[in-house]
Motif scaffolding. Sequence first.
Motif, PDB file in Angstrom:
ATOM      1  N   THR A  50       0.843  -1.192   0.000  1.00  0.00           N
ATOM      2  CA  THR A  50       0.000   0.000   0.000  1.00  0.00           C
ATOM      3  C   THR A  50       0.875   1.237   0.000  1.00  0.00           C
ATOM      4  O   THR A  50       2.054   1.204   0.365  1.00  0.00           O
ATOM      5  CB  THR A  50      -0.918   0.031   1.232  1.00  0.00           C
ATOM      6  N   ASN A  51       0.295   2.361  -0.419  1.00  0.00           N
ATOM      7  CA  ASN A  51       0.970   3.642  -0.299  1.00  0.00           C
ATOM      8  C   ASN A  51       0.827   4.115   1.142  1.00  0.00           C
ATOM      9  O   ASN A  51      -0.286   4.197   1.666  1.00  0.00           O
ATOM     10  CB  ASN A  51       0.354   4.667  -1.251  1.00  0.00           C
ATOM     11  N   ALA A  52       1.941   4.406   1.780  1.00  0.00           N
ATOM     12  CA  ALA A  52       1.885   4.699   3.211  1.00  0.00           C
ATOM     13  C   ALA A  52       3.037   5.593   3.622  1.00  0.00           C
ATOM     14  O   ALA A  52       4.043   5.736   2.906  1.00  0.00           O
ATOM     15  CB  ALA A  52       1.917   3.395   4.014  1.00  0.00           C
ATOM     16  N   ILE A  53       2.890   6.194   4.795  1.00  0.00           N
ATOM     17  CA  ILE A  53       3.949   6.966   5.442  1.00  0.00           C
ATOM     18  C   ILE A  53       4.224   6.308   6.783  1.00  0.00           C
ATOM     19  O   ILE A  53       3.291   6.059   7.557  1.00  0.00           O
ATOM     20  CB  ILE A  53       3.529   8.432   5.652  1.00  0.00           C
ATOM     21  N   PHE A  54       5.488   6.001   7.064  1.00  0.00           N
ATOM     22  CA  PHE A  54       5.799   5.343   8.322  1.00  0.00           C
ATOM     23  C   PHE A  54       7.181   5.768   8.815  1.00  0.00           C
ATOM     24  O   PHE A  54       8.002   6.302   8.060  1.00  0.00           O
ATOM     25  CB  PHE A  54       5.725   3.814   8.182  1.00  0.00           C
ATOM     26  N   ASP A  55       7.410   5.538  10.095  1.00  0.00           N
ATOM     27  CA  ASP A  55       8.687   5.875  10.710  1.00  0.00           C
ATOM     28  C   ASP A  55       9.711   4.783  10.436  1.00  0.00           C
ATOM     29  O   ASP A  55       9.388   3.592  10.393  1.00  0.00           O
ATOM     30  CB  ASP A  55       8.529   6.057  12.215  1.00  0.00           C
ATOM     31  N   SER A  56      10.934   5.190  10.247  1.00  0.00           N
ATOM     32  CA  SER A  56      12.038   4.271  10.036  1.00  0.00           C
ATOM     33  C   SER A  56      13.267   4.867  10.712  1.00  0.00           C
ATOM     34  O   SER A  56      13.173   5.887  11.400  1.00  0.00           O
ATOM     35  CB  SER A  56      12.272   4.038   8.535  1.00  0.00           C
ATOM     36  N   GLU A  57      14.409   4.226  10.522  1.00  0.00           N
ATOM     37  CA  GLU A  57      15.649   4.723  11.125  1.00  0.00           C
ATOM     38  C   GLU A  57      16.782   4.651  10.124  1.00  0.00           C
ATOM     39  O   GLU A  57      16.920   3.664   9.390  1.00  0.00           O
ATOM     40  CB  GLU A  57      16.021   3.901  12.365  1.00  0.00           C
ATOM     41  N   LEU A  58      17.582   5.700  10.113  1.00  0.00           N
ATOM     42  CA  LEU A  58      18.803   5.722   9.323  1.00  0.00           C
ATOM     43  C   LEU A  58      19.948   5.402  10.274  1.00  0.00           C
ATOM     44  O   LEU A  58      20.256   6.193  11.175  1.00  0.00           O
ATOM     45  CB  LEU A  58      19.000   7.088   8.670  1.00  0.00           C
ATOM     46  N   ILE A  59      20.544   4.225  10.103  1.00  0.00           N
ATOM     47  CA  ILE A  59      21.564   3.783  11.046  1.00  0.00           C
ATOM     48  C   ILE A  59      22.945   3.856  10.403  1.00  0.00           C
ATOM     49  O   ILE A  59      23.090   3.793   9.178  1.00  0.00           O
ATOM     50  CB  ILE A  59      21.295   2.344  11.536  1.00  0.00           C
ATOM     51  N   VAL A  60      23.936   3.989  11.246  1.00  0.00           N
ATOM     52  CA  VAL A  60      25.336   3.938  10.817  1.00  0.00           C
ATOM     53  C   VAL A  60      25.952   2.709  11.448  1.00  0.00           C
ATOM     54  O   VAL A  60      25.873   2.517  12.668  1.00  0.00           O
ATOM     55  CB  VAL A  60      26.096   5.211  11.241  1.00  0.00           C
ATOM     56  N   PHE A  61      26.546   1.845  10.635  1.00  0.00           N
ATOM     57  CA  PHE A  61      27.181   0.651  11.169  1.00  0.00           C
ATOM     58  C   PHE A  61      28.556   0.492  10.528  1.00  0.00           C
ATOM     59  O   PHE A  61      28.865   1.090   9.508  1.00  0.00           O
ATOM     60  CB  PHE A  61      26.318  -0.591  10.920  1.00  0.00           C
ATOM     61  N   GLY A  62      29.385  -0.323  11.155  1.00  0.00           N
ATOM     62  CA  GLY A  62      30.765  -0.469  10.702  1.00  0.00           C
ATOM     63  C   GLY A  62      31.685   0.435  11.498  1.00  0.00           C
ATOM     64  O   GLY A  62      31.259   1.211  12.363  1.00  0.00           O
TER      65      GLY A  62
ATOM     66  N   VAL B 269      16.419   1.269   7.831  1.00  0.00           N
ATOM     67  CA  VAL B 269      15.820   0.027   8.333  1.00  0.00           C
ATOM     68  C   VAL B 269      14.521   0.359   9.065  1.00  0.00           C
ATOM     69  O   VAL B 269      14.293   1.501   9.477  1.00  0.00           O
ATOM     70  CB  VAL B 269      16.788  -0.704   9.297  1.00  0.00           C
ATOM     71  N   PRO B 270      13.645  -0.639   9.242  1.00  0.00           N
ATOM     72  CA  PRO B 270      12.457  -0.408  10.074  1.00  0.00           C
ATOM     73  C   PRO B 270      12.873  -0.026  11.485  1.00  0.00           C
ATOM     74  O   PRO B 270      13.905  -0.488  11.986  1.00  0.00           O
ATOM     75  CB  PRO B 270      11.744  -1.764  10.048  1.00  0.00           C
ATOM     76  N   THR B 271      12.085   0.784  12.123  1.00  0.00           N
ATOM     77  CA  THR B 271      12.404   1.241  13.469  1.00  0.00           C
ATOM     78  C   THR B 271      12.606   0.057  14.406  1.00  0.00           C
ATOM     79  O   THR B 271      11.770  -0.844  14.484  1.00  0.00           O
ATOM     80  CB  THR B 271      11.291   2.142  14.009  1.00  0.00           C
ATOM     81  N   GLY B 272      13.739   0.061  15.113  1.00  0.00           N
ATOM     82  CA  GLY B 272      14.034  -0.976  16.083  1.00  0.00           C
ATOM     83  C   GLY B 272      14.708  -2.211  15.533  1.00  0.00           C
ATOM     84  O   GLY B 272      15.084  -3.104  16.303  1.00  0.00           O
TER      85      GLY B 272
END
Length: 544
Positions: free
Chosen positions: A140-152, A162-165
Amino acid sequence: MREPLWEIDRTLKAKGFRLSNPPSTYIGPVFPYGNKVIVEIEISDFSFSELPVVRLIDADELPVQHLAHVNTDDTICYTGQGGLPLDIYNPGGSILRVLEEAKETLERSFADGATAEYEAELASYWKGTTIYVALPSSETNAIFDSELIVFGIGEKQKRALVPTGKWKNAKTSSRQPTTTISFNSTLKHTPAFKSENLADFIDWIKRQPNGPAGLQEKIITSAADSKPVFVVSPNALIGWHPVFPPNIQLLKSASGVRKSFLRKQLVNSLSNVGLRKMTGLQLDLKQVVKRNLYGKTTLIEKKISMVGCGTIGGHLAKLLVQSGAGCEERFNIYDTDILRPGNLGRHVLGYSDLEQPKAIALAEHLGQFHPDVQIAPFHRNAVQDWSSIERSDLIIDATGDYNVATALNELRMNSKRSGDELAILHTWVFGNGIAAQSFLNLNDGLACYHCLKPIFGGSWRQSPAKDVKAPQQIAPANCGEAGYVPFSADAPTVAAALTLRAVLDWAEHQPGQRLRTVTLNHAEGNDVKWTSPKRSNSCGACNG
């Protein structure tokens, strides 16, 4: 072979090109649908390991407004995803083929074709900093919260959406809340797409059909909170960080400024809010798995248990995970042993895993493939855990141990689950690396594992050995290590690959021949035709 430069020079000049930058850059015409276009072709490698670069110089005579597959530096992206094979022994003909490909690329922009071509490569025109996107596809077309993570660590640091959490075990150094806008259909192109400010971006996104409710409000709120915004669709993974003009930056840094006032000022300055762009590369586990099995059935959502994490199982487990095992369903792996120095010569694990339980060490190794892979390691006897593994769709016996294989076979034959509900697949290295074999048992009236050698002490029914009576060589015990069967590292890797093919055929509901053999040592072995053996009247498992 003739000097390629002279042949290329003669060929291009015959086509109306002239040398513009010695030794091998030329300018001349191509004629998409009869319309004259001036291009530049730069040949830097006469072996064609690096393809010639073709640039658009003058396209004023083309009857189209937008051209697809033309980069911001005017280079024409004329090669398809399969590359462009060129003949080094016919350099002139190869250069003509390059120009023909460039011409046909420009022709795809005619008759409104540029729109479809442009939309298919929308993200490549966005030109943002690369990040990874590990978000599941949305229906579906949607707006949702996510997270921009830094790894390495250090220079190897990477960013992923990635999805939140999620990705808690990815050793992330930071997590930034992000707004994601998901479209389940192709994003459309408008001239505002390549905009550099927030006002034009909002204008472009609002023009998309069936956009989610509250789209503009959420974008402005996210920008006011300094949150990145990312757009995910079938043809684009693009995003941005807001870059504020001095007046907005001053308000954000000041204390006591009400959010409502800040937001009002931001709305009045949308055309002055810049975009620090990001372009996404797909890293969702499902998409990673499906990419190489395009159009084929994967192991996603399959309940698989593998018994034996040794020399075959280690290599096989990686192949299974790359094919979808552990995606959406837990992938169970069993082994009772620990990794010893003698195992290193054939095992996928290394010295840092010495003295560790093989199942646990292998699970950690597989976890490096992707953070979303679900691996459940068990340092215990799988035979004694039958009540658990019997609930699998597929049990893989990778022990290469006759006793374990026979015990699992007996349990499977006594199971009330049908072959459509539970399959068992055995794999082993025959003799001292003579051959690799795999055998699938669906309990559907054909042979079981014990049928292959129904008489204890007798011969295998489909033996690949030339001398079926030749004894298997056993290396003697030494320095605290038990004796072992010597064979080179190619045998277990071939067995793993052979078994994966059998697994994928099973997943496609096309199990094919049940007993499969790849002979490695033709001095001591014969080629054995793949077959589906019938049950043996002497088999205690089938007739007991």
